[in-house]
Design a protein around this motif. Sequence first.
Motif, short mmCIF file in Angstrom:
data_model
loop_
_atom_site.label_atom_id
_atom_site.label_comp_id
_atom_site.label_asym_id
_atom_site.label_seq_id
_atom_site.Cartn_x
_atom_site.Cartn_y
_atom_site.Cartn_z
N ARG A 73 62.72 80.84 52.99
CA ARG A 73 62.17 82.19 52.82
C ARG A 73 61.45 82.56 54.11
O ARG A 73 60.72 81.73 54.67
CB ARG A 73 61.20 82.25 51.65
N ILE A 74 61.63 83.80 54.55
CA ILE A 74 60.94 84.29 55.74
C ILE A 74 60.10 85.50 55.34
O ILE A 74 60.57 86.40 54.63
CB ILE A 74 61.94 84.69 56.85
N GLU A 75 58.84 85.49 55.80
CA GLU A 75 57.91 86.59 55.52
C GLU A 75 57.29 87.05 56.83
O GLU A 75 57.24 86.29 57.79
CB GLU A 75 56.81 86.12 54.57
N LYS A 76 56.83 88.30 56.84
CA LYS A 76 56.20 88.85 58.04
C LYS A 76 54.84 89.44 57.70
O LYS A 76 54.57 89.80 56.56
CB LYS A 76 57.08 89.94 58.66
N SER A 77 54.01 89.51 58.74
CA SER A 77 52.70 90.15 58.59
C SER A 77 52.46 91.02 59.81
O SER A 77 52.85 90.68 60.92
CB SER A 77 51.59 89.10 58.49
N PRO A 82 46.63 86.06 60.01
CA PRO A 82 47.83 85.71 59.24
C PRO A 82 47.63 85.87 57.73
O PRO A 82 47.53 84.90 56.98
CB PRO A 82 48.08 84.25 59.63
N VAL A 83 47.55 87.13 57.31
CA VAL A 83 47.36 87.47 55.89
C VAL A 83 48.31 88.62 55.54
O VAL A 83 48.95 89.19 56.42
CB VAL A 83 45.89 87.89 55.59
N ASP A 84 48.36 88.96 54.26
CA ASP A 84 49.16 90.10 53.78
C ASP A 84 50.63 89.99 54.17
O ASP A 84 51.22 90.94 54.69
CB ASP A 84 48.57 91.43 54.28
N PHE A 85 51.22 88.83 53.92
CA PHE A 85 52.63 88.64 54.27
C PHE A 85 53.54 89.39 53.30
O PHE A 85 53.26 89.48 52.12
CB PHE A 85 52.99 87.14 54.26
N GLU A 86 54.62 89.94 53.85
CA GLU A 86 55.63 90.65 53.07
C GLU A 86 56.94 89.88 53.14
O GLU A 86 57.32 89.38 54.20
CB GLU A 86 55.87 92.05 53.64
N HIS A 87 57.64 89.84 52.02
CA HIS A 87 58.93 89.15 51.93
C HIS A 87 59.97 89.85 52.82
O HIS A 87 60.12 91.06 52.76
CB HIS A 87 59.39 89.16 50.47
N CYS A 88 60.69 89.08 53.64
CA CYS A 88 61.81 89.62 54.44
C CYS A 88 63.14 89.20 53.85
O CYS A 88 64.00 90.03 53.58
CB CYS A 88 61.74 89.12 55.88
N ALA A 112 56.09 92.95 63.55
CA ALA A 112 55.37 91.79 63.03
C ALA A 112 54.40 91.28 64.09
O ALA A 112 54.63 91.42 65.29
CB ALA A 112 56.34 90.68 62.65
N THR A 113 53.30 90.72 63.61
CA THR A 113 52.40 89.96 64.47
C THR A 113 52.46 88.48 64.10
O THR A 113 52.11 87.63 64.90
CB THR A 113 50.94 90.46 64.34
N HIS A 114 52.92 88.18 62.87
CA HIS A 114 53.09 86.80 62.40
C HIS A 114 54.37 86.69 61.59
O HIS A 114 54.74 87.63 60.88
CB HIS A 114 51.93 86.40 61.47
#
Length: 141
Positions: A73-77, A82-88, A112-114
């Motif tokens: 799984r890959i997520e971005k913020s 490094p908070v509030d990640f969203e599913h990619c 993205a920053t993270h």
Amino acid sequence: MRSTNFCLSTEGADVILATSSDEKYPPENIIDGQSETFWTTTGMFPQEFVICFHKCVIISKLTIQCYLVQTLRIEKSMSKDPVDFEHCIEKDLEYKEGELQTEEFSFPEFQATHLRFIILSAFDTFVSVHRVIAEGIAQDI
């Protein structure tokens, strides 16, 4: 405009979190630009690592080189921290004995920053991550 691989230590990327660590195979190997070096997990799943760009980037394509990863799984913020990640994306990867898995993910461009990579399951007890390539352009702020 020239596309850049933002997942390189020479571009300012850092691996700011990894759920396992082996001093012979540190997480920094993921961003050294070489397929020969790698980070290895040390047991149970899920395992994850987070790459920080220290600036906002626009990513058009992601590539991961790994071994024995089954579900990723890959997520971005976009946050400064490094908070509030969203599913990619979440994907089951194919495995061929003795071959590095190279998986490309093309997206509509996203900022993205993270990036967080979560290895949900594996084909064996341990996996290795050799490289992550995030192609795109820097966001002018």
